[in-house]
Design a protein around this motif. Structure first.
Motif, short mmCIF file in Angstrom:
data_model
loop_
_atom_site.label_atom_id
_atom_site.label_comp_id
_atom_site.label_asym_id
_atom_site.label_seq_id
_atom_site.Cartn_x
_atom_site.Cartn_y
_atom_site.Cartn_z
N THR A 82 -24.58 -7.69 -11.68
CA THR A 82 -25.57 -7.95 -10.65
C THR A 82 -26.68 -6.91 -10.73
O THR A 82 -26.48 -5.81 -11.25
N GLU A 83 -27.81 -7.27 -10.21
CA GLU A 83 -28.97 -6.36 -10.26
C GLU A 83 -28.67 -5.04 -9.54
O GLU A 83 -28.98 -3.97 -10.05
N ASP A 84 -28.02 -5.11 -8.41
CA ASP A 84 -27.73 -3.91 -7.63
C ASP A 84 -26.74 -2.99 -8.36
O ASP A 84 -26.96 -1.78 -8.45
N VAL A 85 -25.67 -3.56 -8.88
CA VAL A 85 -24.67 -2.76 -9.60
C VAL A 85 -25.29 -2.14 -10.85
O VAL A 85 -25.10 -0.95 -11.14
N THR A 86 -26.07 -2.92 -11.58
CA THR A 86 -26.71 -2.43 -12.80
C THR A 86 -27.68 -1.30 -12.48
O THR A 86 -27.68 -0.26 -13.15
N ARG A 87 -28.49 -1.46 -11.45
CA ARG A 87 -29.45 -0.42 -11.05
C ARG A 87 -28.74 0.87 -10.67
O ARG A 87 -29.11 1.96 -11.12
N LYS A 88 -27.65 0.78 -9.88
CA LYS A 88 -26.91 1.97 -9.46
C LYS A 88 -26.26 2.66 -10.66
O LYS A 88 -26.26 3.89 -10.76
N LEU A 89 -25.71 1.87 -11.58
CA LEU A 89 -25.10 2.43 -12.79
C LEU A 89 -26.16 3.17 -13.61
O LEU A 89 -25.94 4.31 -14.04
N GLU A 90 -27.29 2.52 -13.82
CA GLU A 90 -28.36 3.14 -14.60
C GLU A 90 -28.86 4.41 -13.94
O GLU A 90 -29.10 5.42 -14.62
N GLU A 91 -29.03 4.42 -12.63
CA GLU A 91 -29.48 5.62 -11.91
C GLU A 91 -28.46 6.75 -12.05
O GLU A 91 -28.83 7.90 -12.28
N LYS A 92 -27.18 6.42 -11.91
CA LYS A 92 -26.12 7.44 -12.01
C LYS A 92 -26.11 8.05 -13.41
O LYS A 92 -26.07 9.27 -13.56
N ILE A 93 -26.15 7.21 -14.43
CA ILE A 93 -26.06 7.70 -15.80
C ILE A 93 -27.31 8.49 -16.20
O ILE A 93 -27.21 9.56 -16.79
N THR A 94 -28.49 7.98 -15.87
CA THR A 94 -29.72 8.67 -16.28
C THR A 94 -29.97 9.95 -15.49
O THR A 94 -30.80 10.76 -15.90
#
Length: 161
Positions: A82-94
């Motif tokens: 989902t867009e929300d899960v993907t965005r949160k994952l990307e923010e956490k990793i970056t």
């Protein structure tokens, strides 16, 4: 950055090639190499910056000289796209300083991360304390580099681009 609709001519491509090879090139040196006066050269360079073709300038540092002994490529699989899960994952990793690149990829995995660490123990700590704590990650597969053979940061610009 969105794809820019500006058409780049041969001079623009020469400027980009020179600047990606040596971003410390002065406008006067650039103008000399391009056989043009400084003001139009400066205007072109500023336009390339303003239109997003040049996103910034930085020095390329020597990882080994600075003590970064481990470079790893980590493939991640996730259980939700989902867009929300993907965005949160990307923010956490970056947000992690060890992460120098993150790609959303096709194939057997969903993401590819390039990580640099000063030691294998710090890499292990990153996996244990960061990646394994992200709930949507279902699989982590790592390749540790033995040696760097080639890593060009230059884009293959030409008049055909």
């Amino acid at each position: 950055m969105k794809k820019n609709s500006t058409v780049l001519d041969a001079i623009d491509l020469k400027i980009l090639n020179i600047m990606q090879t040596d971003c410390l090139t002065t406008t006067s040196k650039l103008a000399e190499v391009l056989s043009m006066s400084e003001t139009p050269c400066w205007r072109r360079l500023k336009r390339l910056e303003e239109e997003g073709f040049i996103q910034g300038y930085q020095a390329i540092l020597n990882k080994e000289a600075l003590g970064f002994e481990v470079t790893a490529f980590v493939h991640l699989s996730v259980d939700s796209h989902t867009e929300d899960v993907t965005r949160k994952l990307e923010e956490k990793i970056t947000s992690c300083p060890e992460v120098v690149a993150l790609y959303n990829v096709t194939g057997d995995y969903d993401f590819l991360i390039k990580i640099v660490c000063k030691s294998i123990s710090l890499y292990t700590e990153f996996i244990e304390k960061t990646l394994r704590k992200i709930p949507c990650i279902t699989q982590i597969k790592t390749s540790i580099t033995l040696r760097e053979v080639y890593d060009s940061r230059l884009l293959p610009l030409s008049a055909r681009t």
